[in-house]
Design a protein around this motif. Structure first.
Motif, PDB file in Angstrom:
ATOM      1  N   PRO A 108      -0.096   7.371  -4.306  1.00 48.70           N
ATOM      2  CA  PRO A 108       0.784   6.456  -5.058  1.00 48.70           C
ATOM      3  C   PRO A 108       2.401   6.831  -4.578  1.00 48.70           C
ATOM      4  O   PRO A 108       3.168   5.842  -4.099  1.00 48.70           O
ATOM      5  CB  PRO A 108       0.362   6.381  -6.277  1.00 48.70           C
ATOM      6  CG  PRO A 108      -0.748   6.875  -6.309  1.00 48.70           C
ATOM      7  CD  PRO A 108      -0.948   7.835  -5.443  1.00 48.70           C
ATOM      8  N   TRP A 109       2.834   8.113  -4.563  1.00 44.81           N
ATOM      9  CA  TRP A 109       4.035   8.218  -4.190  1.00 44.81           C
ATOM     10  C   TRP A 109       4.303   7.951  -2.737  1.00 44.81           C
ATOM     11  O   TRP A 109       5.645   7.552  -2.596  1.00 44.81           O
ATOM     12  CB  TRP A 109       4.418   9.667  -4.392  1.00 44.81           C
ATOM     13  CG  TRP A 109       3.518  10.820  -3.555  1.00 44.81           C
ATOM     14  CD1 TRP A 109       2.373  11.443  -4.033  1.00 44.81           C
ATOM     15  CD2 TRP A 109       3.725  11.160  -2.154  1.00 44.81           C
ATOM     16  NE1 TRP A 109       2.007  12.180  -3.081  1.00 44.81           N
ATOM     17  CE2 TRP A 109       2.758  11.803  -1.783  1.00 44.81           C
ATOM     18  CE3 TRP A 109       4.837  10.755  -1.114  1.00 44.81           C
ATOM     19  CZ2 TRP A 109       2.662  12.856  -0.549  1.00 44.81           C
ATOM     20  CZ3 TRP A 109       4.622  11.692  -0.112  1.00 44.81           C
ATOM     21  CH2 TRP A 109       3.592  12.323   0.253  1.00 44.81           C
ATOM     22  N   ALA A 110       3.430   7.983  -1.828  1.00 48.04           N
ATOM     23  CA  ALA A 110       3.545   7.703  -0.466  1.00 48.04           C
ATOM     24  C   ALA A 110       3.921   6.139  -0.344  1.00 48.04           C
ATOM     25  O   ALA A 110       4.959   5.540   0.308  1.00 48.04           O
ATOM     26  CB  ALA A 110       2.718   8.154   0.516  1.00 48.04           C
ATOM     27  N   LEU A 111       3.249   5.420  -0.984  1.00 48.48           N
ATOM     28  CA  LEU A 111       3.314   3.935  -1.250  1.00 48.48           C
ATOM     29  C   LEU A 111       4.575   3.478  -1.596  1.00 48.48           C
ATOM     30  O   LEU A 111       5.201   2.572  -0.985  1.00 48.48           O
ATOM     31  CB  LEU A 111       1.961   3.311  -1.916  1.00 48.48           C
ATOM     32  CG  LEU A 111       0.637   3.338  -1.442  1.00 48.48           C
ATOM     33  CD1 LEU A 111       0.011   2.667  -2.381  1.00 48.48           C
ATOM     34  CD2 LEU A 111       0.491   2.830  -0.146  1.00 48.48           C
ATOM     35  N   SER A 112       5.083   4.134  -2.726  1.00 49.83           N
ATOM     36  CA  SER A 112       6.586   3.749  -3.245  1.00 49.83           C
ATOM     37  C   SER A 112       7.605   4.161  -2.393  1.00 49.83           C
ATOM     38  O   SER A 112       8.574   3.488  -2.544  1.00 49.83           O
ATOM     39  CB  SER A 112       6.674   4.731  -4.532  1.00 49.83           C
ATOM     40  OG  SER A 112       7.010   6.002  -4.232  1.00 49.83           O
ATOM     41  N   ARG A 113       7.363   5.017  -1.258  1.00 46.17           N
ATOM     42  CA  ARG A 113       8.427   5.242  -0.324  1.00 46.17           C
ATOM     43  C   ARG A 113       8.243   4.417   0.814  1.00 46.17           C
ATOM     44  O   ARG A 113       9.489   4.061   1.415  1.00 46.17           O
ATOM     45  CB  ARG A 113       8.142   6.816   0.054  1.00 46.17           C
ATOM     46  CG  ARG A 113       8.597   7.985  -0.769  1.00 46.17           C
ATOM     47  CD  ARG A 113       8.467   9.240  -0.067  1.00 46.17           C
ATOM     48  NE  ARG A 113       8.390  10.286  -1.078  1.00 46.17           N
ATOM     49  CZ  ARG A 113       8.231  11.595  -0.857  1.00 46.17           C
ATOM     50  NH1 ARG A 113       8.022  11.894   0.615  1.00 46.17           N
ATOM     51  NH2 ARG A 113       8.181  12.519  -1.781  1.00 46.17           N
ATOM     52  N   ILE A 114       7.251   3.816   1.001  1.00 48.45           N
ATOM     53  CA  ILE A 114       7.048   3.295   2.208  1.00 48.45           C
ATOM     54  C   ILE A 114       7.244   1.406   1.988  1.00 48.45           C
ATOM     55  O   ILE A 114       7.922   0.844   2.720  1.00 48.45           O
ATOM     56  CB  ILE A 114       5.601   3.417   2.818  1.00 48.45           C
ATOM     57  CG1 ILE A 114       5.534   4.917   3.376  1.00 48.45           C
ATOM     58  CG2 ILE A 114       5.416   2.311   3.995  1.00 48.45           C
ATOM     59  CD1 ILE A 114       4.394   5.259   3.664  1.00 48.45           C
ATOM     60  N   ILE A 115       6.472   1.120   1.113  1.00 50.63           N
ATOM     61  CA  ILE A 115       6.120  -0.358   0.960  1.00 50.63           C
ATOM     62  C   ILE A 115       7.480  -1.113   0.697  1.00 50.63           C
ATOM     63  O   ILE A 115       7.774  -2.210   1.303  1.00 50.63           O
ATOM     64  CB  ILE A 115       5.316  -0.933   0.021  1.00 50.63           C
ATOM     65  CG1 ILE A 115       3.747  -0.067   0.523  1.00 50.63           C
ATOM     66  CG2 ILE A 115       5.186  -2.318  -0.630  1.00 50.63           C
ATOM     67  CD1 ILE A 115       2.512  -0.588  -0.154  1.00 50.63           C
ATOM     68  N   PRO A 116       8.248  -0.708  -0.320  1.00 51.36           N
ATOM     69  CA  PRO A 116       9.682  -1.410  -0.668  1.00 51.36           C
ATOM     70  C   PRO A 116      10.567  -1.319   0.565  1.00 51.36           C
ATOM     71  O   PRO A 116      11.415  -2.292   0.643  1.00 51.36           O
ATOM     72  CB  PRO A 116      10.239  -0.709  -1.570  1.00 51.36           C
ATOM     73  CG  PRO A 116       8.941   0.144  -2.326  1.00 51.36           C
ATOM     74  CD  PRO A 116       8.204   0.543  -1.133  1.00 51.36           C
TER      75      PRO A 116
END
Length: 375
Positions: free
Chosen positions: A67-75
């Motif tokens: 989840p922490w990686a998704l929060s850095r990438i997707i936005p």
């Protein structure tokens, strides 16, 4: 424009896989999550924040991203690209890493609206042979959970032509899959890729694929069964219920521009093609330096025509003859008159509404047909 994001991490390399992928390494995930936004910023600025109609997270196994990686990438995607209000946003997942309801809900909140599950088989024996980390029950459970949390567009991937597999077993797999009522099914014939453990086993005589005739029946009868169940075969390996064809993959076959981000990703923009390094750290160094895409090569007119013909003939629509004439100044039918006549007589191709398309039996021998056509 189509946007593809390659996530190269997986639990382990499957025995048949030749894609750019590597076992999960959290240190490399950190590098990946830091560099991907930089690559997005580079292209967003260079291309003037282009409009994006489809986003596709492929791999590897994107659902292994924490989840922490998704929060850095997707936005970052929306910051650097102009997302179409009706964007199709696909996220690939393996069943074993798609059993967390909160994770799936977070994907929906980010804007993902299409989930592609790599089921591959509903036989535990076949899954073990392929080196897949899930079992059949886990695949069905992941599908059910995705439905429960709110995914309304789910695609399931399968492989046919496995060692020891027969037509009856393949059709039984399709019956179970259809009963789940996914919107989309991708059904790929097993390909023995050089350098894979599967290729080594086949070369050593330890593994034998089904006979060609058996594989042909799997392909043709499987496609006929799926169409009877309401799944239109719109490309050699892809079937969809009405309104659920993959817009992203269709864009590839239509020759549209696409930008690939991440290690090993390929791009074609304005007639230029380039590929990122497959090594995570080498790619990240280029992203940090703003040097992605500098090794682009221009496609020649002949290469463009070749790809137009090859990609078009993979689809149910087929090759638009007027488009070929516009690109080449030549008449495709006249260039191939004798071969076209022979193929029509054998019911391998059909001509209708200004298009030349392959029949189901034609799809089965498409590589041979493409080798013999002049274009």
């Amino acid at each position: 424009m189509l946007l593809y994001i390659h996530v190269p991490f997986c639990r382990g390399k499957c025995r048949y896989c030749s894609f750019v992928s590597r076992p999960m390494d959290m240190a490399e995930v950190e590098v990946f999550a830091a560099a991907l936004p930089l690559e997005m910023r580079h292209w967003g600025k260079k291309l003037g924040r282009p409009r994006v109609e489809t986003v596709y997270f492929g791999g590897g196994t994107p659902s292994l991203l924490p989840p922490w990686a998704l929060s850095r990438i997707i936005p970052e995607i929306g910051r650097h690209f102009d997302l179409d209000p009706a964007v199709e946003w696909t996220f690939e997942a393996n069943p074993d890493s798609a059993l967390d309801g909160q994770y799936l809900k977070s994907l929906l909140k980010y804007g993902v609206n299409r989930l592609s599950l790599g089921v591959q088989s509903l036989s535990d024996t076949d899954l073990r042979f392929l080196g897949r980390p899930h079992d059949a029950a886990g695949a069905v459970a992941a599908y059910g959970l995705a439905r429960q949390v709110g995914f309304k567009n789910i695609s399931l991937d399968f492989i046919w032509g496995l060692p020891g597999q027969r037509e009856a077993a393949w059709l039984e797999t399709l019956k179970v899959a259809v009963n789940l009522r996914p919107e989309h099914l991708s059904c790929y014939g097993l390909t023995v890729e050089p350098g894979t453990p599967l290729a080594e086993d086949v070369a050593a005589g330890g593994v034998a694929l089904p006979p060609e005739g058996e594989q042909g029946r799997m392909f043709v009868h499987g496609a006929e069964f799926l169409e009877e169940q309401g799944y239109l075969q719109y490309e050699i390996s892809n079937f969809a219920r009405m309104g659920f064809m993959s817009r992203h993959n269709s864009g590839y076959w239509e020759g549209r521009d696409y930008l690939g981000l991440g290690p090993g990703a390929v791009s074609t923009l304005g007639g230029l093609r380039f590929e990122n390094p497959g090594d995570v750290r080498q790619w990240a160094a280029l992203a940090r330096a703003g040097k992605c895409g500098q090794a682009a090569e221009a496609l020649t007119p002949a290469e463009r025509v070749r790809e137009m013909v090859m990609l078009s003939l993979r689809t149910a629509k087929g090759l638009r003859l007027a488009a070929y004439r516009k690109a080449t100044g030549r008449d495709f039918i006249k260039d191939n008159e004798a071969l076209v006549t022979a193929l029509r007589q054998k019911d391998l191709i059909r001509l209708s509404a200004g298009h030349l398309r392959l029949t189901k039996n034609g799809f089965l021998v498409s590589n041979v047909i493409l080798e013999r056509l002049a274009y």
